[in-house]
Design a protein around this motif. Structure first.
Motif, PDB file in Angstrom:
ATOM      1  N   ARG A  58      26.912 -23.259   4.561  1.00  0.00           N
ATOM      2  CA  ARG A  58      27.453 -22.480   3.448  1.00  0.00           C
ATOM      3  C   ARG A  58      27.071 -21.018   3.646  1.00  0.00           C
ATOM      4  O   ARG A  58      25.897 -20.703   3.854  1.00  0.00           O
ATOM      5  CB  ARG A  58      26.889 -22.985   2.123  1.00  0.00           C
ATOM      6  CG  ARG A  58      27.567 -24.284   1.688  1.00  0.00           C
ATOM      7  CD  ARG A  58      27.322 -24.578   0.225  1.00  0.00           C
ATOM      8  NE  ARG A  58      25.997 -25.120   0.003  1.00  0.00           N
ATOM      9  CZ  ARG A  58      25.519 -25.411  -1.210  1.00  0.00           C
ATOM     10  NH1 ARG A  58      26.240 -25.204  -2.279  1.00  0.00           N
ATOM     11  NH2 ARG A  58      24.308 -25.912  -1.345  1.00  0.00           N
ATOM     12  N   ILE A  59      28.069 -20.148   3.562  1.00  0.00           N
ATOM     13  CA  ILE A  59      27.820 -18.704   3.727  1.00  0.00           C
ATOM     14  C   ILE A  59      28.209 -17.986   2.430  1.00  0.00           C
ATOM     15  O   ILE A  59      29.359 -18.039   1.992  1.00  0.00           O
ATOM     16  CB  ILE A  59      28.610 -18.107   4.913  1.00  0.00           C
ATOM     17  CG1 ILE A  59      28.381 -18.932   6.198  1.00  0.00           C
ATOM     18  CG2 ILE A  59      28.188 -16.652   5.141  1.00  0.00           C
ATOM     19  CD1 ILE A  59      29.140 -18.414   7.431  1.00  0.00           C
ATOM     20  N   LEU A  60      27.209 -17.343   1.818  1.00  0.00           N
ATOM     21  CA  LEU A  60      27.434 -16.595   0.578  1.00  0.00           C
ATOM     22  C   LEU A  60      27.758 -15.148   0.926  1.00  0.00           C
ATOM     23  O   LEU A  60      27.257 -14.624   1.922  1.00  0.00           O
ATOM     24  CB  LEU A  60      26.172 -16.615  -0.294  1.00  0.00           C
ATOM     25  CG  LEU A  60      25.490 -17.972  -0.526  1.00  0.00           C
ATOM     26  CD1 LEU A  60      24.286 -17.796  -1.457  1.00  0.00           C
ATOM     27  CD2 LEU A  60      26.475 -18.976  -1.106  1.00  0.00           C
ATOM     28  N   TYR A  61      28.558 -14.508   0.087  1.00  0.00           N
ATOM     29  CA  TYR A  61      28.774 -13.064   0.244  1.00  0.00           C
ATOM     30  C   TYR A  61      27.926 -12.334  -0.787  1.00  0.00           C
ATOM     31  O   TYR A  61      27.859 -12.747  -1.958  1.00  0.00           O
ATOM     32  CB  TYR A  61      30.261 -12.686   0.034  1.00  0.00           C
ATOM     33  CG  TYR A  61      30.372 -11.185  -0.149  1.00  0.00           C
ATOM     34  CD1 TYR A  61      30.279 -10.349   0.958  1.00  0.00           C
ATOM     35  CD2 TYR A  61      30.465 -10.623  -1.423  1.00  0.00           C
ATOM     36  CE1 TYR A  61      30.287  -8.964   0.795  1.00  0.00           C
ATOM     37  CE2 TYR A  61      30.476  -9.242  -1.592  1.00  0.00           C
ATOM     38  CZ  TYR A  61      30.379  -8.425  -0.475  1.00  0.00           C
ATOM     39  OH  TYR A  61      30.370  -7.062  -0.640  1.00  0.00           O
ATOM     40  N   GLY A  62      27.296 -11.234  -0.381  1.00  0.00           N
ATOM     41  CA  GLY A  62      26.544 -10.409  -1.330  1.00  0.00           C
ATOM     42  C   GLY A  62      26.817  -8.940  -1.117  1.00  0.00           C
ATOM     43  O   GLY A  62      26.900  -8.475   0.032  1.00  0.00           O
ATOM     44  N   GLY A  63      26.946  -8.202  -2.208  1.00  0.00           N
ATOM     45  CA  GLY A  63      27.187  -6.763  -2.129  1.00  0.00           C
ATOM     46  C   GLY A  63      28.098  -6.356  -3.268  1.00  0.00           C
ATOM     47  O   GLY A  63      29.316  -6.492  -3.159  1.00  0.00           O
ATOM     48  N   SER A  64      27.478  -5.912  -4.392  1.00  0.00           N
ATOM     49  CA  SER A  64      28.226  -5.431  -5.556  1.00  0.00           C
ATOM     50  C   SER A  64      29.249  -6.440  -6.077  1.00  0.00           C
ATOM     51  O   SER A  64      30.364  -6.065  -6.449  1.00  0.00           O
ATOM     52  CB  SER A  64      28.894  -4.083  -5.248  1.00  0.00           C
ATOM     53  OG  SER A  64      27.905  -3.110  -4.971  1.00  0.00           O
ATOM     54  N   VAL A  65      28.864  -7.707  -6.096  1.00  0.00           N
ATOM     55  CA  VAL A  65      29.724  -8.719  -6.724  1.00  0.00           C
ATOM     56  C   VAL A  65      29.645  -8.539  -8.237  1.00  0.00           C
ATOM     57  O   VAL A  65      28.551  -8.410  -8.804  1.00  0.00           O
ATOM     58  CB  VAL A  65      29.287 -10.154  -6.337  1.00  0.00           C
ATOM     59  CG1 VAL A  65      30.059 -11.192  -7.139  1.00  0.00           C
ATOM     60  CG2 VAL A  65      29.473 -10.369  -4.841  1.00  0.00           C
ATOM     61  N   LYS A  66      30.806  -8.497  -8.874  1.00  0.00           N
ATOM     62  CA  LYS A  66      30.895  -8.273 -10.328  1.00  0.00           C
ATOM     63  C   LYS A  66      31.932  -9.239 -10.895  1.00  0.00           C
ATOM     64  O   LYS A  66      32.740  -9.797 -10.143  1.00  0.00           O
ATOM     65  CB  LYS A  66      31.377  -6.833 -10.626  1.00  0.00           C
ATOM     66  CG  LYS A  66      30.602  -5.732  -9.923  1.00  0.00           C
ATOM     67  CD  LYS A  66      29.263  -5.443 -10.585  1.00  0.00           C
ATOM     68  CE  LYS A  66      28.488  -4.387  -9.792  1.00  0.00           C
ATOM     69  NZ  LYS A  66      27.082  -4.516  -9.768  1.00  0.00           N
ATOM     70  N   PRO A  67      31.973  -9.370 -12.238  1.00  0.00           N
ATOM     71  CA  PRO A  67      32.988 -10.261 -12.816  1.00  0.00           C
ATOM     72  C   PRO A  67      34.408  -9.884 -12.404  1.00  0.00           C
ATOM     73  O   PRO A  67      35.262 -10.753 -12.265  1.00  0.00           O
ATOM     74  CB  PRO A  67      32.789 -10.090 -14.327  1.00  0.00           C
ATOM     75  CG  PRO A  67      31.361  -9.692 -14.473  1.00  0.00           C
ATOM     76  CD  PRO A  67      31.042  -8.855 -13.262  1.00  0.00           C
ATOM     77  N   ASP A  68      34.669  -8.591 -12.176  1.00  0.00           N
ATOM     78  CA  ASP A  68      36.060  -8.206 -11.875  1.00  0.00           C
ATOM     79  C   ASP A  68      36.436  -8.312 -10.392  1.00  0.00           C
ATOM     80  O   ASP A  68      37.582  -8.072 -10.040  1.00  0.00           O
ATOM     81  CB  ASP A  68      36.382  -6.806 -12.423  1.00  0.00           C
ATOM     82  CG  ASP A  68      35.512  -5.738 -11.783  1.00  0.00           C
ATOM     83  OD1 ASP A  68      34.685  -6.075 -10.914  1.00  0.00           O
ATOM     84  OD2 ASP A  68      35.657  -4.559 -12.163  1.00  0.00           O
ATOM     85  N   ASN A  69      35.501  -8.647  -9.528  1.00  0.00           N
ATOM     86  CA  ASN A  69      35.914  -8.821  -8.125  1.00  0.00           C
ATOM     87  C   ASN A  69      35.594 -10.216  -7.569  1.00  0.00           C
ATOM     88  O   ASN A  69      35.946 -10.529  -6.442  1.00  0.00           O
ATOM     89  CB  ASN A  69      35.328  -7.719  -7.215  1.00  0.00           C
ATOM     90  CG  ASN A  69      33.803  -7.690  -7.237  1.00  0.00           C
ATOM     91  OD1 ASN A  69      33.152  -8.705  -7.445  1.00  0.00           O
ATOM     92  ND2 ASN A  69      33.233  -6.514  -7.025  1.00  0.00           N
ATOM     93  N   ILE A  70      34.937 -11.045  -8.369  1.00  0.00           N
ATOM     94  CA  ILE A  70      34.509 -12.358  -7.864  1.00  0.00           C
ATOM     95  C   ILE A  70      35.716 -13.239  -7.500  1.00  0.00           C
ATOM     96  O   ILE A  70      35.714 -13.932  -6.489  1.00  0.00           O
ATOM     97  CB  ILE A  70      33.556 -13.073  -8.870  1.00  0.00           C
ATOM     98  CG1 ILE A  70      33.060 -14.408  -8.320  1.00  0.00           C
ATOM     99  CG2 ILE A  70      34.182 -13.285 -10.230  1.00  0.00           C
ATOM    100  CD1 ILE A  70      32.059 -14.311  -7.235  1.00  0.00           C
ATOM    101  N   PHE A 118      26.619 -12.345 -15.425  1.00  0.00           N
ATOM    102  CA  PHE A 118      26.294 -13.404 -14.467  1.00  0.00           C
ATOM    103  C   PHE A 118      27.033 -14.685 -14.841  1.00  0.00           C
ATOM    104  O   PHE A 118      27.556 -15.388 -13.975  1.00  0.00           O
ATOM    105  CB  PHE A 118      24.772 -13.608 -14.403  1.00  0.00           C
ATOM    106  CG  PHE A 118      24.346 -14.413 -13.202  1.00  0.00           C
ATOM    107  CD1 PHE A 118      24.884 -14.177 -11.937  1.00  0.00           C
ATOM    108  CD2 PHE A 118      23.387 -15.415 -13.324  1.00  0.00           C
ATOM    109  CE1 PHE A 118      24.491 -14.931 -10.819  1.00  0.00           C
ATOM    110  CE2 PHE A 118      22.982 -16.164 -12.213  1.00  0.00           C
ATOM    111  CZ  PHE A 118      23.550 -15.925 -10.971  1.00  0.00           C
ATOM    112  N   ALA A 119      27.127 -14.968 -16.134  1.00  0.00           N
ATOM    113  CA  ALA A 119      27.863 -16.171 -16.568  1.00  0.00           C
ATOM    114  C   ALA A 119      29.339 -16.042 -16.212  1.00  0.00           C
ATOM    115  O   ALA A 119      29.968 -17.015 -15.784  1.00  0.00           O
ATOM    116  CB  ALA A 119      27.684 -16.381 -18.073  1.00  0.00           C
TER     117      ALA A 119
END
Ligand code: PEP
Length: 246
Positions: free
Chosen positions: A203-215, A239-240
């Motif tokens: 499993r590869i997660l992406y991280g870097g300014s993840v927000k509700p409007d870009n998830i 976060f929810a």
């Protein structure tokens, strides 16, 4: 998986208040694993708060020795005893400010696995490296020296996080296409080093300014198996919203 990295934010009182508000918002979220990584001192409060819920707790770092004269360090066994199930290893802030190297990432990952923790191993290029067209070279080097140094059995028990340094805390998210290409490249590294089967399973997660409007756009990419969220994981509602994007 949606994992929140709180970095050096939130006291024990803040932690209790966060989970009291957050848990009811995500109680129906069965489509993903939810993980929160508080600072060390808030781990007991977090573990107590999430008991019986669908949220697991992670450390943000560890030292690979079991015990000893290592002032300021915490071992994998200590994190496990405190109730952590996961640990973040090799975060770019650890690499930038605390001298973490690919070699220490490999040692820490092995120590985490030996004590039953699931490591979330971070890799990612700096802005200058991307602009010089060296993204794949850097990712390949970080992969080979870190997770690539594990045995296949060890590798099968970790998660990777692709975190381009230029996107962390900057508000500048990688486009879904850029993230997808990097994840695909990391999977190819895993396939070259181990096997197609292990590469497909990691499993590869992406991280870097993840927000509700870009998830939504990011998770629509098949290569992305989740997100590692910094700033937006500090706020219960954002976060929810990220967790509940399905
Ligand atoms: C992080 O710290 O891993 C991170 C991705 O931070 P942010 O979401 O704030 O960019």
């Amino acid at each position: 998986m949606i994992a929140g990295n709180w970095k050096m934010y939130k006291t024990q009182a803040d932690t209790r208040a966060f989970f009291a508000a957050f848990l009811p918002l995500v109680s129906d979220a069965l489509h993903c694993d939810i993980v929160v990584a508080p600072p060390f001192t808030s781990i007991p409060a977090a573990v107590e708060a999430v008991k019986g819920s669908n949220v697991a707790i992670s450390g943000q770092n560890l030292f690979w020795q079991k015990e000893g004269a290592f002032t300021g360090e915490v071992s994998a066994g200590m994190l496990a005893e405190a109730g952590c199930q996961f640990v973040i290893i090799g975060h770019s802030e650890r690499r930038q400010y605390f001298g973490e190297t690919d070699g220490s990432v490999a040692q820490k990952t092995r120590a985490a696995l030996a004590d039953g923790l699931v490591p979330i191993v971070c890799v990612g290029e700096m802005l200058a490296e991307r602009e010089e067209g060296r993204t794949q070279e850097v990712l390949s080097q970080q992969f080979i020296g870190g997770p690539g140094a594990l045995t296949p059995e060890e590798f099968s028990r970790i998660l990777l996080a692709y975190e381009p340094v230029w996107a962390i805390g900057t508000g500048r998210t990688a486009t879904p296409e850029i993230a997808s290409a990097a994840h695909g490249f990391l999977r190819r590294c895993a396939s070259d080093q181990f096997s197609d089967e292990l590469a497909a399973g990691i499993r590869i997660l992406y991280g870097g300014s993840v927000k509700p409007d870009n998830i939504q756009g990011l998770m629509a990419q098949q290569e992305l198996d989740g997100a590692l969220v910094g700033g937006a994981s500090l706020d219960t509602k954002s976060f929810a919203a990220i967790v509940n994007c399905n």
